[in-house]
Scaffold this active site. Structure first.
Site, PDB file in Angstrom:
ATOM      1  N   SER A  41       0.808  -1.221   0.000  1.00  0.00           N
ATOM      2  CA  SER A  41       0.000   0.000   0.000  1.00  0.00           C
ATOM      3  C   SER A  41       0.839   1.268   0.000  1.00  0.00           C
ATOM      4  O   SER A  41       0.396   2.313  -0.484  1.00  0.00           O
ATOM      5  CB  SER A  41      -0.938   0.011   1.221  1.00  0.00           C
ATOM      6  OG  SER A  41      -0.206  -0.158   2.427  1.00  0.00           O
ATOM      7  N   HIS A 248      -0.374   6.003   6.704  1.00  0.00           N
ATOM      8  CA  HIS A 248       0.144   5.975   5.346  1.00  0.00           C
ATOM      9  C   HIS A 248       0.510   7.397   4.913  1.00  0.00           C
ATOM     10  O   HIS A 248      -0.048   8.365   5.420  1.00  0.00           O
ATOM     11  CB  HIS A 248      -0.892   5.404   4.372  1.00  0.00           C
ATOM     12  CG  HIS A 248      -1.027   3.922   4.440  1.00  0.00           C
ATOM     13  ND1 HIS A 248      -1.764   3.298   5.420  1.00  0.00           N
ATOM     14  CD2 HIS A 248      -0.527   2.930   3.640  1.00  0.00           C
ATOM     15  CE1 HIS A 248      -1.707   1.983   5.231  1.00  0.00           C
ATOM     16  NE2 HIS A 248      -0.961   1.733   4.163  1.00  0.00           N
TER      17      HIS A 248
END
Length: 267
Positions: A41, A248
């Site tokens: 990711s 993230h």
């Protein structure tokens, strides 16, 4: 008159040197590259928004560093098969097939899911400092025991399929700036999480360089933009409304942190 001629000559030399410098920029050579991006990711760009429709649940973002490299350098071909949730095993089973003997540039960022980044952060957020520390400690044991072998499997697969490619292995940013006022996790928990990420990055770097690959270390690029820092945050904090983006890089983290480091190392 003599001074005028000297000025003209100087300007001519400057222009000539400028032209030489431009043609020497690595990006000129990279325009002939056939580039494939692999990974999880962090490589697909979860958290950076602007996901491509074809990527589905893999969530490949046009703001991710591989896409930014392709848009700016314009290699001869570009394909990203990076996917949210990818592990070393799924990279081998589902992504390496994108590589060929004509691939000249490969980026790969994987390993975090193999040691359970997501589970660690869930434990740390929900269950307090002692369980957080224990969770990271267990992951560090797994990283030392298993991660080198798992990474070697990926890197050997890349070298087999694309033996002539430049391979850039990208590391992970450290999440927290320490010793600043910050709500949420305790200082002890944050320091332990950072310790775990640093270990994973060091193992990735060691295995990458042993295979003759280049390592793109993004840790220093994120300093001043980490969670609990005073600067603009380049990482998402816990987001209960969109849990998947938590921890993230943001679009700014991809463009300001990951991309410049990757571009410098990739050439």
């Amino acid at each position: 008159m003599r001074r005028s001629r000297l000025v003209t000559l100087a300007l001519s030399l400057t222009a000539a040197l400028g032209a030489t410098i431009v043609t020497a920029v690595p990006a000129q050579a990279a325009a002939t590259d056939r580039y494939v991006a692999l990974g999880d990711s962090y490589a697909s760009g979860v958290g950076a928004g602007s996901y491509t429709s074809e990527s589905g649940s893999c969530k490949r973002s046009t703001n991710a560093y591989p896409a930014l490299y392709a848009a700016n350098i314009k290699p001869a071909s570009y394909k990203s098969v990076a996917c949210s949730g990818a592990t070393t095993t799924s990279v081998i089973n589902s992504q390496l097939s994108a590589l060929t003997s004509t691939t000249t540039l490969v980026s790969v960022q994987v390993g975090g899911n193999d040691v359970g980044f997501a589970n660690i952060m869930t434990t740390c957020v929900l269950y307090g400092t002692s369980q957080c520390v224990a969770s990271v400690d267990a992951a560090m044991v797994k990283a030392r025991n298993d991660l080198p072998r798992l990474l070697d499997n990926v890197y050997n697969g890349i070298k087999t399929r694309s033996p002539s490619a430049r391979v850039v292995v990208v590391g992970y940013p450290v999440f927290y700036q320490l010793n600043t006022p910050c709500v949420g996790l305790t200082d002890t928990a944050r320091a332990k999480i950072n310790e775990g990420i640093n270990l994973v990055d060091d193992i990735i770097r060691s295995r990458a360089t042993s295979h003759g690959f280049r390592f793109a270390d993004v840790r220093s690029a994120f300093v001043g933009h980490q969670l609990c820092s005073y600067g603009t945050k380049w990482l998402h904090a816990l987001n209960v409304l969109d849990i998947g983006v938590s921890y993230h890089p943001t679009a700014a983290g991809q463009s300001g942190g990951n991309y410049p480091v990757f571009r410098s190392v990739a050439g």
